[in-house]
Design an enzyme around this catalytic site. Structure first.
Site, PDB file in Angstrom:
ATOM      1  N   CYS A 147      87.489  81.269  49.169  1.00 15.99           N
ATOM      2  CA  CYS A 147      86.924  81.577  50.663  1.00 15.99           C
ATOM      3  C   CYS A 147      87.277  80.083  51.130  1.00 15.99           C
ATOM      4  O   CYS A 147      86.852  79.043  50.688  1.00 15.99           O
ATOM      5  CB  CYS A 147      85.623  81.803  51.091  1.00 15.99           C
ATOM      6  N   ARG A 177      92.842  79.938  48.931  1.00 15.12           N
ATOM      7  CA  ARG A 177      91.568  80.006  48.532  1.00 15.12           C
ATOM      8  C   ARG A 177      91.025  81.558  48.576  1.00 15.12           C
ATOM      9  O   ARG A 177      89.551  82.044  48.234  1.00 15.12           O
ATOM     10  CB  ARG A 177      90.523  79.063  49.255  1.00 15.12           C
ATOM     11  N   TRP A 205      87.766  85.638  50.109  1.00 12.24           N
ATOM     12  CA  TRP A 205      88.069  86.295  48.804  1.00 12.24           C
ATOM     13  C   TRP A 205      86.784  87.139  48.704  1.00 12.24           C
ATOM     14  O   TRP A 205      85.663  86.457  48.754  1.00 12.24           O
ATOM     15  CB  TRP A 205      88.064  85.284  47.963  1.00 12.24           C
ATOM     16  N   ASN A 213      81.188  80.515  52.311  1.00  7.54           N
ATOM     17  CA  ASN A 213      81.882  80.532  51.073  1.00  7.54           C
ATOM     18  C   ASN A 213      80.649  80.530  49.783  1.00  7.54           C
ATOM     19  O   ASN A 213      79.856  79.644  50.125  1.00  7.54           O
ATOM     20  CB  ASN A 213      82.704  79.264  50.905  1.00  7.54           C
ATOM     21  N   GLY A 214      80.696  81.646  48.918  1.00  8.87           N
ATOM     22  CA  GLY A 214      79.608  81.665  48.000  1.00  8.87           C
ATOM     23  C   GLY A 214      78.760  82.957  48.087  1.00  8.87           C
ATOM     24  O   GLY A 214      79.514  83.797  48.361  1.00  8.87           O
ATOM     25  N   GLU A 225      99.120  80.458  27.616  1.00  9.27           N
ATOM     26  CA  GLU A 225      99.542  80.175  29.122  1.00  9.27           C
ATOM     27  C   GLU A 225     100.703  80.767  29.778  1.00  9.27           C
ATOM     28  O   GLU A 225     100.681  81.302  30.809  1.00  9.27           O
ATOM     29  CB  GLU A 225      99.789  78.448  29.142  1.00  9.27           C
ATOM     30  N   LYS A 246     100.382  83.201  32.815  1.00 14.67           N
ATOM     31  CA  LYS A 246     101.168  83.078  34.157  1.00 14.67           C
ATOM     32  C   LYS A 246     101.942  84.589  34.450  1.00 14.67           C
ATOM     33  O   LYS A 246     101.927  84.909  35.536  1.00 14.67           O
ATOM     34  CB  LYS A 246     102.359  82.143  33.955  1.00 14.67           C
ATOM     35  N   GLU A 288      99.472  87.189  35.810  1.00 12.76           N
ATOM     36  CA  GLU A 288      98.598  86.779  37.140  1.00 12.76           C
ATOM     37  C   GLU A 288      99.694  86.808  38.145  1.00 12.76           C
ATOM     38  O   GLU A 288      99.262  87.353  39.397  1.00 12.76           O
ATOM     39  CB  GLU A 288      97.931  85.520  37.050  1.00 12.76           C
ATOM     40  N   HIS A 347      98.297  90.764  11.476  1.00 13.11           N
ATOM     41  CA  HIS A 347      97.149  91.114  11.153  1.00 13.11           C
ATOM     42  C   HIS A 347      96.673  92.156  12.229  1.00 13.11           C
ATOM     43  O   HIS A 347      95.574  92.526  12.663  1.00 13.11           O
ATOM     44  CB  HIS A 347      95.947  89.917  11.054  1.00 13.11           C
ATOM     45  N   LYS A 356      92.440  80.661  44.523  1.00  9.06           N
ATOM     46  CA  LYS A 356      92.359  79.298  43.904  1.00  9.06           C
ATOM     47  C   LYS A 356      90.996  78.551  44.245  1.00  9.06           C
ATOM     48  O   LYS A 356      90.366  78.785  45.021  1.00  9.06           O
ATOM     49  CB  LYS A 356      93.570  78.475  44.240  1.00  9.06           C
TER      50      LYS A 356
HETATM   51  C1  F6R Z   1      95.600  79.901  36.707  1.00 13.65           C
HETATM   52  C2  F6R Z   1      94.804  79.360  37.186  1.00 13.65           C
HETATM   53  C3  F6R Z   1      93.205  79.436  36.888  1.00 13.65           C
HETATM   54  C4  F6R Z   1      92.565  78.234  36.921  1.00 13.65           C
HETATM   55  C5  F6R Z   1      90.979  78.283  36.693  1.00 13.65           C
HETATM   56  C6  F6R Z   1      90.350  76.897  36.456  1.00 13.65           C
HETATM   57  O1  F6R Z   1      97.219  80.246  36.906  1.00 13.65           O
HETATM   58  O2  F6R Z   1      95.183  78.393  38.133  1.00 13.65           O
HETATM   59  O3  F6R Z   1      93.206  79.814  35.658  1.00 13.65           O
HETATM   60  O4  F6R Z   1      93.338  77.262  35.886  1.00 13.65           O
HETATM   61  O5  F6R Z   1      90.463  79.025  37.565  1.00 13.65           O
HETATM   62  O6  F6R Z   1      90.411  76.371  37.821  1.00 13.65           O
HETATM   63  P1  F6R Z   1      90.442  74.654  37.921  1.00 13.65           P
HETATM   64  O7  F6R Z   1      91.469  73.846  37.066  1.00 13.65           O
HETATM   65  O8  F6R Z   1      90.552  74.517  39.493  1.00 13.65           O
HETATM   66  O9  F6R Z   1      89.015  74.417  37.219  1.00 13.65           O
END
Ligand code: F6R
Length: 618
Positions: A2, A28, A76, A102-103, A493, A497, A500, A516, A613
């Site tokens: 948010c 966000r 969000w 936000n929250g 990772e 990627k 997502e 296994h 994010k």
């Molecule tokens: C994936 C991604 C998330 C963040 C996670 C932690 O591409 O960006 O998995 O890595 O939400 O976020 P931060 O690093 O801001 O604590």
């Protein structure tokens, strides 16, 4: 998670600036967007579900007029589906107050019940409307001016359970008022002679001023032109010092690239250099952190490291474990931050809790680190945002210099975290004599020389190889990413990627674990990317490639092990470097493969569905 913006100008219209702020913060959350502005007779609201563009169209069509004060929100969803009515801002019944949030207000059901029995009605399913109605009712009881509004806020705040950052816009007989309240998620304020500005992220204030104040938990702030008055959780007026942000506002644009993600992938040679090079002391074969942090005495007192992080940052943390154990010989545990609190963790004396986080505002990581501190650990952070809560609460921090990361899928922040972890591991190792000077120098020299190798992975020819892999396999039912040792987290990772941004099912697996169980999944509709760097585990990983290939798996090899390329169906060669540094290189083709598969599948790369994010809720 948010995005909140607010502005109170000395003169002029606020709407355009609010939209500009929301467009910077849209990463966000993008379930809905809305603005409220102050008019003489009350607040006027315009809000729409979906992307910010829907709101912009609605504003154009409605002829929303000029006002010097307003708030905005990009959502969000936490409570209530994404819809026009659930979009923020929410208003009080008087029509003179609007709130964005936000929250999560955890006790909103109980508060709503109370308000319903007092005759209040609601137009949405959100916890935010409960807040707006509650503050408004108290405001009406207290009077109609700014002080009365503050008294109303002071009556409501102690009743709220949960985490919230609020911006309140109110119309009073003496003009508009803008108030911010922080309890958990971040709120940043900037004040100039022309206006007072607030945002849930420094990026939202940066176009107005570089001198920003990070509000603290419990703070209530009145914001206006040349004015910032803050009272703390005890209601005492306090001065919060401003921090000057080094980022350039233009850093958060897309530049010449179609997506933030692609731009950020291409920034990695610079980002690794900025994060690592100035801290390398080749003469001494050692690492120097700013202000003498991580000196010998501190490093020698560390008996154990507990890594806490989420998502991509945790993958960087898993790489950090290999580095710290392998180079410095210190035992390391890592946990999903969201799980750490729920397994009754034992924190032994001499534990250093190492939080890794791009934003420094991830609620799970903050909560886990606070618990580690309560249990006696010292705390440190690898973090990308200088004034963030994580940095402010840590005993010491290593800042990554990735610049603003706007793409929801983390790329450059990840490689910056890995670079910082390499530095930390070397410093820890050198402080306790675990790594001889010449060996450390060799490794640091290799790191110092890595830039052209990173650049070589971003040439047209290198990108074309990744695109070819994407084209060939975009339609596959599923993907497996395999790696061993320090490249196992790289496999995790790579899979994250792809999941997502391209919405394809992908799993990261330790190459040796395949036999296994997961090998049963393998058929010719499964693409298998194997990350294999020349080094200690290359031969064993190659054996895993053969086992999987024998079951019909379509193998794609990524890395510097030429023998793996020779037995794979497709390959993406990566320059040779020290195995310790290999994640810095190997992760880049995986980012590009995911990017191009997402592109082929027509996905919204910078705003993947359901994500946002900076996850500021637990
Ligand atoms: C994936 C991604 C998330 C963040 C996670 C932690 O591409 O960006 O998995 O890595 O939400 O976020 P931060 O690093 O801001 O604590």
């Amino acid at each position: 998670m948010c995005g909140i913006v607010g502005a109170l100008l000395r003169s002029g219209s606020v709407t355009e600036g609010l939209i500009e702020g929301l467009s910077v913060l849209e990463y966000r959350g993008y379930d809905s967007a809305g603005v409220a502005v102050a008019r003489e007779q009350g607040v006027e609201v315009c809000k729409r579900s979906g992307r910010l563009a829907n709101l912009e169209n609605a504003l154009r069509e409605s002829g929303f007029g000029a006002s010097p004060a307003g708030i905005g929100h990009t959502r969000w969803a936490t409570h209530g589906e994404p819809s026009d009515s659930n979009a923020h801002p929410h208003t009080g019944r008087s029509g003179r107050l609007a709130v964005v949030h936000n929250g999560i207000i955890e006790n909103h059901v109980e508060l709503k019940r109370e308000l319903l029995s007092a005759g209040e009605s609601f137009t949405s399913e959100t916890d935010t409307e409960v807040l707006a109605r509650m503050i408004d009712r108290h405001w009406v009881e207290e009077g109609d001016d700014e002080d009365a509004l503050l008294r109303a806020v002071a009556r409501v705040v102690p009743r709220l359970k949960g985490y919230y950052a609020l911006a309140l816009l109110a119309t009073t007989p003496r003009g508009p008022v803008l108030v911010a309240v922080r309890q958990g998620p971040p709120l940043v304020v900037g004040v100039t002679e022309d206006g007072g500005f607030l945002s849930s992220d420094q990026l939202g204030v940066l176009p107005r001023t570089r001198d920003v104040v990070f509000l603290e938990d419990g703070d209530v702030a009145r914001v206006g032109p040349g004015r910032l008055q803050v009272t703390d959780a005890r209601g005492v007026e306090v001065v919060r010092e401003a921090t000057t942000i080094a980022w350039d506002p233009s850093d958060s644009g897309k530049g010449k690239y179609p997506h933030h993600m692609l731009k950020e992938i291409h920034e990695q040679p610079d980002v690794i250099a900025r994060t690592a090079f100035d801290r390398i002391d080749l003469g001494a074969g050692d690492v120097r952190f700013e202000g003498g942090a991580f000196d010998d005495a501190f490093c020698r007192s560390i008996e154990r490291v507990q890594i806490l992080a989420c998502g991509t940052a945790l993958h960087a943390g898993q790489i950090a474990r290999y580095l710290i154990e392998g180079l410095a010989g210190i035992p390391v545990d890592f946990d999903f931050a969201s799980e750490f609190r729920y397994r009754q963790p034992r924190v032994v004396e001499g534990t250093l809790a190492l939080a890794i986080t791009q934003s420094g505002e991830t609620a799970d990581t903050l909560a886990a680190t606070r618990l580690a501190r309560e249990l006696g650990a010292r705390t440190t952070a690898i973090c990308n945002v200088a004034g963030s809560t994580q940095v402010r609460e840590s005993d010491a921090a290593i800042l990554t210099h990735a610049g603003p990361e706007v793409g929801v899928a983390s790329t450059k922040a990840f490689t910056a975290q890995v670079a910082a972890a390499i530095l930390l591991a070397v410093r820890l190792a050198r402080s306790r004599g675990a790594l001889p000077e010449h060996k450390a120098r060799e490794l640091l020299e290799e790191l110092r020389m890595i830039r052209p190798k990173v650049e070589s992975l971003l040439t047209d020819a290198a990108i074309a190889r990744c695109r070819a892999v994407a084209r060939q396999h975009a339609g596959k039912r599923g993907f497996l990413f395999l790696g061993r040792g320090i490249n196992f987290p790289v496999a995790l990772e790579g899979a994250l990627k792809l999941k997502e941004i391209a919405y394809v099912h992908a799993e990261g697996y330790a190459a040796g674990e395949m036999k296994h169980g997961p090998i049963a999944l393998v058929d010719n509709d499964m693409a298998i990317l194997v990350i294999n760097a020349a080094g200690a585990v290359a031969e064993k990983t190659r054996a895993n490639i053969e086992q999987t290939k024998a079951r019909g798996g379509v193998m794609i090899s990524v890395g510097s092990d030429d023998a793996s390329h020779a037995i794979a169906a497709m390959s993406v060669p990566v320059p040779v470097t020290s195995e310790w540094l290999s994640p810095l290189l190997n992760s880049i083709p995986l980012q590009l493969v995911a990017y191009h598969i997402a592109e082929i599948r027509g996905c919204d790369i910078d705003k993947p569905r359901n994500l946002a994010k900076s996850v500021t809720v637990e």
